[in-house]
Scaffold this motif. Structure first.
Motif, PDB file in Angstrom:
ATOM      1  N   PRO A 143      44.469   6.532  20.286  1.00 54.51           N
ATOM      2  CA  PRO A 143      43.073   7.343  20.978  1.00 54.51           C
ATOM      3  C   PRO A 143      42.198   7.041  20.535  1.00 54.51           C
ATOM      4  N   HIS A 144      41.913   6.912  19.706  1.00 56.24           N
ATOM      5  CA  HIS A 144      40.774   6.796  18.233  1.00 56.24           C
ATOM      6  C   HIS A 144      40.114   6.071  18.919  1.00 56.24           C
ATOM      7  N   GLU A 145      41.001   4.214  19.560  1.00 56.17           N
ATOM      8  CA  GLU A 145      39.772   3.605  19.696  1.00 56.17           C
ATOM      9  C   GLU A 145      39.360   3.511  20.654  1.00 56.17           C
ATOM     10  N   LEU A 146      39.507   4.371  21.628  1.00 56.23           N
ATOM     11  CA  LEU A 146      39.293   4.803  23.321  1.00 56.23           C
ATOM     12  C   LEU A 146      38.081   5.942  23.369  1.00 56.23           C
ATOM     13  N   SER A 147      37.301   5.676  24.788  1.00 56.70           N
ATOM     14  CA  SER A 147      36.288   6.281  24.901  1.00 56.70           C
ATOM     15  C   SER A 147      37.283   7.607  25.685  1.00 56.70           C
ATOM     16  N   GLY A 148      36.640   8.876  26.068  1.00 60.08           N
ATOM     17  CA  GLY A 148      36.606   9.714  26.440  1.00 60.08           C
ATOM     18  C   GLY A 148      37.849   8.988  28.550  1.00 60.08           C
ATOM     19  N   GLY A 149      36.465   8.609  28.664  1.00 61.89           N
ATOM     20  CA  GLY A 149      37.279   7.994  29.461  1.00 61.89           C
ATOM     21  C   GLY A 149      38.498   7.426  30.015  1.00 61.89           C
ATOM     22  N   GLN A 150      38.109   6.666  29.571  1.00 63.80           N
ATOM     23  CA  GLN A 150      39.474   5.603  28.630  1.00 63.80           C
ATOM     24  C   GLN A 150      40.702   6.072  28.810  1.00 63.80           C
ATOM     25  N   ILE A 151      40.720   7.340  27.940  1.00 65.05           N
ATOM     26  CA  ILE A 151      41.822   8.323  27.749  1.00 65.05           C
ATOM     27  C   ILE A 151      41.575   9.251  28.492  1.00 65.05           C
ATOM     28  N   GLN A 152      41.529   9.285  29.307  1.00 66.30           N
ATOM     29  CA  GLN A 152      41.157  10.505  30.398  1.00 66.30           C
ATOM     30  C   GLN A 152      42.406   9.315  31.448  1.00 66.30           C
ATOM     31  N   ARG A 153      42.067   8.022  31.652  1.00 64.01           N
ATOM     32  CA  ARG A 153      42.814   6.824  32.644  1.00 64.01           C
ATOM     33  C   ARG A 153      43.973   7.280  32.525  1.00 64.01           C
ATOM     34  N   VAL A 154      44.124   7.076  30.958  1.00 59.67           N
ATOM     35  CA  VAL A 154      45.602   6.963  29.793  1.00 59.67           C
ATOM     36  C   VAL A 154      46.783   8.238  30.410  1.00 59.67           C
ATOM     37  N   VAL A 155      45.823   9.353  30.184  1.00 67.12           N
ATOM     38  CA  VAL A 155      46.817  10.539  30.777  1.00 67.12           C
ATOM     39  C   VAL A 155      46.837  10.468  32.172  1.00 67.12           C
ATOM     40  N   LEU A 156      45.965   9.562  32.549  1.00 61.32           N
ATOM     41  CA  LEU A 156      46.310  10.019  33.780  1.00 61.32           C
ATOM     42  C   LEU A 156      47.989   8.629  35.057  1.00 61.32           C
ATOM     43  N   ALA A 157      47.287   7.765  33.659  1.00 59.93           N
ATOM     44  CA  ALA A 157      49.037   6.471  33.511  1.00 59.93           C
ATOM     45  C   ALA A 157      50.208   7.128  33.720  1.00 59.93           C
ATOM     46  N   ARG A 158      50.161   8.078  32.505  1.00 62.89           N
ATOM     47  CA  ARG A 158      51.465   8.466  31.771  1.00 62.89           C
ATOM     48  C   ARG A 158      51.786   9.673  32.996  1.00 62.89           C
ATOM     49  N   ILE A 159      50.422  10.705  34.081  1.00 62.20           N
ATOM     50  CA  ILE A 159      51.289  11.059  34.874  1.00 62.20           C
ATOM     51  C   ILE A 159      51.568  10.548  36.149  1.00 62.20           C
ATOM     52  N   LEU A 160      51.645   9.450  36.340  1.00 63.67           N
ATOM     53  CA  LEU A 160      51.573   8.620  37.158  1.00 63.67           C
ATOM     54  C   LEU A 160      52.952   7.701  36.761  1.00 63.67           C
ATOM     55  N   SER A 161      53.577   8.146  36.094  1.00 62.71           N
ATOM     56  CA  SER A 161      54.662   7.246  35.398  1.00 62.71           C
ATOM     57  C   SER A 161      55.908   8.234  36.040  1.00 62.71           C
ATOM     58  N   LEU A 162      55.951   8.905  36.349  1.00 65.14           N
ATOM     59  CA  LEU A 162      56.774  10.293  36.923  1.00 65.14           C
ATOM     60  C   LEU A 162      56.892  10.032  38.480  1.00 65.14           C
ATOM     61  N   GLN A 163      56.157   9.852  38.977  1.00 62.97           N
ATOM     62  CA  GLN A 163      55.714   9.014  40.042  1.00 62.97           C
ATOM     63  C   GLN A 163      55.746  10.650  40.679  1.00 62.97           C
ATOM     64  N   PRO A 164      54.235  11.299  40.883  1.00 66.14           N
ATOM     65  CA  PRO A 164      54.113  12.744  41.357  1.00 66.14           C
ATOM     66  C   PRO A 164      54.038  13.045  42.375  1.00 66.14           C
ATOM     67  N   GLU A 165      54.112  14.361  42.870  1.00 70.28           N
ATOM     68  CA  GLU A 165      53.157  13.919  44.696  1.00 70.28           C
ATOM     69  C   GLU A 165      52.437  15.174  44.818  1.00 70.28           C
ATOM     70  N   PHE A 166      52.014  15.710  43.669  1.00 66.41           N
ATOM     71  CA  PHE A 166      51.315  17.073  43.477  1.00 66.41           C
ATOM     72  C   PHE A 166      50.663  16.627  42.297  1.00 66.41           C
ATOM     73  N   ILE A 167      49.397  17.019  42.154  1.00 64.61           N
ATOM     74  CA  ILE A 167      48.489  16.998  41.172  1.00 64.61           C
ATOM     75  C   ILE A 167      47.487  18.195  40.958  1.00 64.61           C
ATOM     76  N   VAL A 168      47.778  18.745  39.585  1.00 65.50           N
ATOM     77  CA  VAL A 168      46.461  20.109  39.952  1.00 65.50           C
ATOM     78  C   VAL A 168      45.159  19.276  38.688  1.00 65.50           C
ATOM     79  N   ALA A 169      44.167  19.141  39.402  1.00 72.37           N
ATOM     80  CA  ALA A 169      43.622  17.914  38.164  1.00 72.37           C
ATOM     81  C   ALA A 169      42.409  19.299  38.156  1.00 72.37           C
ATOM     82  N   ASP A 170      42.325  19.995  36.597  1.00 72.84           N
ATOM     83  CA  ASP A 170      41.915  21.058  36.100  1.00 72.84           C
ATOM     84  C   ASP A 170      40.195  20.459  35.262  1.00 72.84           C
TER      85      ASP A 170
END
Ligand code: SF4
Ligand code: MG
Length: 307
Positions: A143-170
């Motif tokens: 993680p420390h080798e990635l920028s904030g934006g890249q990390i947020q993309r990884v977090v999104l990818a992680r969520i998408l791996s679960l095939q969500p239908e509803f996402i709360v983005a706070d």
């Protein structure tokens, strides 16, 4: 969401009840976004957590595909919860700093047994990382080798791996630079189209909410004071608070940090009537009773006695 409430007890010597969420109702259709806008401290994040069952409501009911899940037992909830995910403001905290991106990314799929073997897992990880606009090489980094934006993309990818239908983005982009923020918002939109995802998109930034949403709800001191199609609410705000908020936001030489201080509503939380009462130019004695939301034009609701 039907009449959701969350009451906190605060204070050490003199206990005080705080209505953090005070009777909130709304519906989000599949593939649509409800933007939730309001000043910091108005109860947005508490509402987000109640909606996803991360904290129990003090009252009200939660439905998913028409099925009530407010008090579903853990086993039933596990299946539904996979379909409902949340993304937070501080992406760093979502990833283990000692784990490679690959391992963080595949962890939820392993927990939910969504992959059968290593080869399948690797393929899935590569697809996901590219889906969010990163490259295979990122999987091998920390993680420390990635920028904030890249990390947020990884977090999104992680969520998408679960095939969500509803996402709360706070406030998912509020910690990012403006240029990165725009790219990230577009990514959220692309993903939505591709997988028909619904969002509850929370922000204190009206412009972000306007860009992202089909519908918008304006929250004030724990309640929704106005809700409707995003253009109607932004172009023709009806509740005196929304008017204040919109004009503060678009006033020349104004900025977001000032916007977050439109009113000091914490003092108004305990009021039993309209909580905007102390700040409202149109207030009179009838406002000491709580106004309900009423339809002011088609699909556009506001809670004010003078509408
Ligand atoms: Fe103002 Fe009364 Fe309307 Fe509340 S109900 S916003 S105090 S006019
Ligand atoms: Mg918050």
């Amino acid at each position: 969401m039907e009449n959701l409430r969350k009451v906190f007890v605060t204070g050490v010597f003199r206990k005080r009840l705080v209505n953090a969420v005070d009777g909130v109702s709304f519906t989000i259709s599949s593939g649509e976004t409800l933007g939730l806008v309001g000043e910091s401290g108005c109860g947005k994040s508490t509402l987000a957590r109640v909606v996803l069952g991360l904290i129990p409501p003090s009252g009200g009911r939660i439905f998913f595909h028409g099925q009530e899940i407010t008090e579903a037992r853990a086993a039933e909830l596990k299946k539904v919860r996979r379909k409902m995910q949340i993304i937070f403001q501080h992406p760093e905290s979502a990833l283990n700093p000692r784990m490679k991106i690959y391992d963080s990314l595949v962890e939820p799929m392993r927990i939910h047994r969504l992959v059968n073997n290593r080869r399948e897992e690797k393929k899935k990880a590569e697809e996901l990382i590219e889906l969010v606009g990163l490259h295979k090489e990122h999987l091998d980094r920390y993680p420390h080798e990635l920028s904030g934006g890249q990390i947020q993309r990884v977090v999104l990818a992680r969520i998408l791996s679960l095939q969500p239908e509803f996402i709360v983005a706070d406030e998912p982009t509020s910690m990012l630079d403006v240029s990165v923020q725009a790219q990230m918002l577009n990514l959220f939109k692309e993903i939505q189209k591709k997988f028909n995802i619904s969002y509850l998109f929370i922000s204190h930034d009206l412009e972000v909410v306007r860009w992202m949403s089909d519908w918008v709800a304006v929250m004030y001191a724990g309640s929704i004071v106005e809700i409707g199609p995003v253009e109607k609410v932004c172009e023709n705000p009806r509740h005196p608070y929304t008017l204040t908020l919109v004009s503060a936001f678009y006033a020349p030489a104004n900025n977001v940090s000032e916007f977050t201080k439109v009113t000091d509503f914490k003092a108004a939380r305990h009021l039993s009537g309209c909580k905007f009462y102390p700040f409202c130019l149109e207030a009179n004695s009838v406002c000491k009773k709580k106004p309900d939301l009423k339809e002011v034009e088609k699909n556009h609701f506001a809670a004010c006695w003078h509408l």
